[in-house]
Scaffold this motif. Structure first.
Motif, mmCIF file in Angstrom:
data_model
loop_
_atom_site.group_PDB
_atom_site.id
_atom_site.type_symbol
_atom_site.label_atom_id
_atom_site.label_comp_id
_atom_site.label_asym_id
_atom_site.label_seq_id
_atom_site.Cartn_x
_atom_site.Cartn_y
_atom_site.Cartn_z
ATOM 1 N N VAL A 171 0.831 -1.203 0.000
ATOM 2 C CA VAL A 171 0.000 0.000 0.000
ATOM 3 C C VAL A 171 0.868 1.257 0.000
ATOM 4 O O VAL A 171 1.865 1.337 0.714
ATOM 5 C CB VAL A 171 -0.903 0.048 1.258
ATOM 6 N N SER B 21 0.199 5.278 0.810
ATOM 7 C CA SER B 21 -0.845 6.130 1.386
ATOM 8 C C SER B 21 -0.523 7.602 1.148
ATOM 9 O O SER B 21 0.640 8.012 1.144
ATOM 10 C CB SER B 21 -1.031 5.841 2.868
ATOM 11 N N TYR C 157 -5.479 5.641 -0.487
ATOM 12 C CA TYR C 157 -4.584 4.483 -0.498
ATOM 13 C C TYR C 157 -4.493 3.941 -1.923
ATOM 14 O O TYR C 157 -5.512 3.816 -2.607
ATOM 15 C CB TYR C 157 -5.111 3.383 0.423
#
Length: 200
Positions: A137, A139, A153
């Motif tokens: 991920v 962010s 995200y």
């Protein structure tokens, strides 16, 4: 798994504003195919939130997210999951600048759709900054002078060659009497498509 979500809602759309020609399958047929596709996974559920409205009025994501937020239990958190293709057209959505502040955005990468320039995809008036990365991920924080900050995200590793148009083309090219499977479709969905003569 990457974001530890409790439930993922799949919401077939009654009338998609950016696709005025509509779908080759009815809303009811798309709901049933969705049920068949996600059956057996306890973390997935079908939502009728975007069922067709009165007189064929378009379904807007901003309205759907507002309704979902109103139903959230105390302490609940709402996300809006979309593919890179949808995210890159976000600036064209109805009241797009409100959407990241109703639900944190989760964007799944797709082959051939680079997500390096997040800022370019956002509606005007919003700014973005990278706030963290890990293996699964990336962010970001989206800033608005009027609404504060919202989370975004990006799931960067989902470069899987799947497209709805390619699946529909494979169905059209297949001989429905041969019994051959169409790749990327679970057998129950394929059987439903054949039984109802869809996408021919």
């Amino acid at each position: 798994r990457a974001l530890a979500l409790d439930t993922v809602l799949f919401a077939p759309v009654g009338a998609q504003p950016l696709k005025p020609e509509g779908s080759a399958a009815s809303f009811g047929e798309r709901v049933e195919m969705t049920r068949l596709a996600i059956g057996g996974d306890a973390g997935f559920a079908v939502s009728l939130l975007d069922a067709p409205g009165n007189l064929g009025a378009p379904n807007y994501s901003v309205d759907s997210l507002m309704r979902l937020r109103a139903e959230l239990p105390a302490g609940g958190e709402l996300f809006c999951l979309m593919g890179a293709d949808s995210f890159l057209s976000l600036h064209r959505w109805h009241r797009a600048e409100e959407i990241p502040f109703l639900a944190s955005l989760i964007v799944a990468s797709r082959p051939g759709l680079p997500l390096e320039d997040i800022q370019a995809a956002l509606p005007s008036g919003l700014a973005v900054e990278l706030s963290g990365t890990c293996v699964d991920v990336r962010s970001y924080l989206i800033h608005s002078p009027n609404r504060g900050a919202a989370r975004l995200y990006v799931l960067p590793g989902l470069h899987i060659e799947i497209s709805a148009s390619a699946i529909r083309e494979a169905i059209q090219a297949a001989d429905p009497t041969s019994g051959a499977e169409t790749p990327l479709l679970c057998p129950a969905v394929l059987e439903y498509i054949r039984a109802h003569g869809l996408y021919r």
